[in-house]
Design a protein around this motif. Structure first.
Motif, short mmCIF file in Angstrom:
data_model
loop_
_atom_site.label_atom_id
_atom_site.label_comp_id
_atom_site.label_asym_id
_atom_site.label_seq_id
_atom_site.Cartn_x
_atom_site.Cartn_y
_atom_site.Cartn_z
N PHE A 161 -40.06 -72.57 131.37
CA PHE A 161 -38.92 -71.86 130.79
C PHE A 161 -38.70 -70.53 131.49
O PHE A 161 -37.59 -70.21 131.91
N VAL A 162 -39.76 -69.75 131.63
CA VAL A 162 -39.64 -68.42 132.25
C VAL A 162 -39.21 -68.57 133.70
O VAL A 162 -38.32 -67.86 134.17
N SER A 163 -39.80 -69.49 134.41
CA SER A 163 -39.46 -69.71 135.82
C SER A 163 -38.01 -70.14 136.00
O SER A 163 -37.32 -69.66 136.90
N GLN A 164 -37.54 -71.03 135.15
CA GLN A 164 -36.17 -71.54 135.26
C GLN A 164 -35.14 -70.53 134.78
O GLN A 164 -33.99 -70.55 135.23
N THR A 165 -35.52 -69.65 133.87
CA THR A 165 -34.57 -68.70 133.29
C THR A 165 -34.46 -67.43 134.13
O THR A 165 -33.39 -66.86 134.26
N TYR A 166 -35.58 -67.02 134.71
CA TYR A 166 -35.59 -65.78 135.49
C TYR A 166 -34.63 -65.92 136.68
O TYR A 166 -34.66 -66.88 137.41
N GLY A 167 -33.77 -64.94 136.83
CA GLY A 167 -32.81 -64.95 137.92
C GLY A 167 -31.50 -65.64 137.57
O GLY A 167 -30.50 -65.46 138.24
N ARG A 168 -31.50 -66.40 136.49
CA ARG A 168 -30.28 -67.08 136.05
C ARG A 168 -29.71 -66.46 134.79
O ARG A 168 -28.55 -66.69 134.47
N ASN A 169 -30.53 -65.72 134.09
CA ASN A 169 -30.11 -65.10 132.84
C ASN A 169 -30.36 -63.61 132.97
O ASN A 169 -31.51 -63.17 133.08
N ARG A 170 -29.29 -62.84 132.95
CA ARG A 170 -29.42 -61.39 133.17
C ARG A 170 -30.29 -60.72 132.12
O ARG A 170 -31.05 -59.80 132.43
N PHE A 171 -30.16 -61.16 130.87
CA PHE A 171 -30.96 -60.56 129.81
C PHE A 171 -32.45 -60.77 130.05
O PHE A 171 -33.24 -59.82 130.02
N VAL A 172 -32.84 -62.01 130.28
CA VAL A 172 -34.25 -62.34 130.51
C VAL A 172 -34.77 -61.65 131.76
O VAL A 172 -35.84 -61.04 131.76
N THR A 173 -34.00 -61.71 132.83
CA THR A 173 -34.40 -61.08 134.09
C THR A 173 -34.59 -59.57 133.90
O THR A 173 -35.61 -59.01 134.34
N GLY A 174 -33.66 -58.93 133.24
CA GLY A 174 -33.75 -57.49 133.01
C GLY A 174 -34.94 -57.12 132.16
O GLY A 174 -35.65 -56.14 132.45
N LYS A 175 -35.20 -57.89 131.10
CA LYS A 175 -36.33 -57.61 130.23
C LYS A 175 -37.66 -57.77 130.97
O LYS A 175 -38.56 -56.94 130.83
N LEU A 176 -37.79 -58.84 131.74
CA LEU A 176 -39.03 -59.05 132.48
C LEU A 176 -39.22 -57.98 133.54
O LEU A 176 -40.33 -57.44 133.70
N ASP A 177 -38.15 -57.65 134.25
CA ASP A 177 -38.25 -56.62 135.29
C ASP A 177 -38.62 -55.26 134.69
O ASP A 177 -39.47 -54.55 135.24
N SER A 178 -37.99 -54.90 133.58
CA SER A 178 -38.27 -53.59 132.98
C SER A 178 -39.69 -53.50 132.44
O SER A 178 -40.26 -52.42 132.36
N ALA A 179 -40.27 -54.65 132.08
CA ALA A 179 -41.65 -54.67 131.59
C ALA A 179 -42.66 -54.85 132.71
O ALA A 179 -43.86 -54.81 132.49
N GLY A 180 -42.16 -55.08 133.93
CA GLY A 180 -43.06 -55.32 135.05
C GLY A 180 -43.77 -56.66 134.95
O GLY A 180 -44.85 -56.84 135.50
N ALA A 181 -43.15 -57.60 134.23
CA ALA A 181 -43.74 -58.92 134.04
C ALA A 181 -43.14 -59.90 135.04
O ALA A 181 -41.94 -60.14 135.03
N SER A 182 -43.96 -60.42 135.90
CA SER A 182 -43.50 -61.39 136.89
C SER A 182 -43.49 -62.77 136.28
O SER A 182 -44.44 -63.17 135.61
N PRO A 183 -42.43 -63.54 136.52
CA PRO A 183 -42.40 -64.91 135.98
C PRO A 183 -43.54 -65.76 136.53
O PRO A 183 -44.00 -66.69 135.87
N HIS A 184 -44.03 -65.42 137.69
CA HIS A 184 -45.12 -66.18 138.30
C HIS A 184 -46.47 -65.88 137.64
O HIS A 184 -47.42 -66.62 137.82
#
Length: 72
Positions: free
Chosen positions: A34-57
């Motif tokens: 889910f995280v891998s497929q959503t990251y980069g395609r969903n601005r909300f999810v991507t922004g939240k992960l980036d701001s938390a320093g959480a890599s989808p990998h």
């Protein structure tokens, strides 16, 4: 009293009865996918992960949920 067979179309016997550790592995795989497929395609999810320093990998186990910025 007549009984009717329960509609079990929602019941996935394989998943519902698997050992706890195996279920955790399935859930972890679903989470990582889910995280891998959503990251980069969903601005909300991507922004939240980036701001938390959480890599989808880096999301591979259920314990990694704590690193996700969506949990209280």
């Amino acid at each position: 009293m007549q009984t009717h067979p329960m509609d079990i179309s929602f019941f996935d016997r394989e998943v519902e009865t698997m050992p706890r550790e195996q279920l955790r592995m399935v859930q972890a795989g679903n989470l990582a996918a889910f995280v891998s497929q959503t990251y980069g395609r969903n601005r909300f999810v991507t922004g939240k992960l980036d701001s938390a320093g959480a890599s989808p990998h880096a999301i591979r186990t259920l314990d990694d949920l704590a690193a996700l910025p969506f949990m209280p």
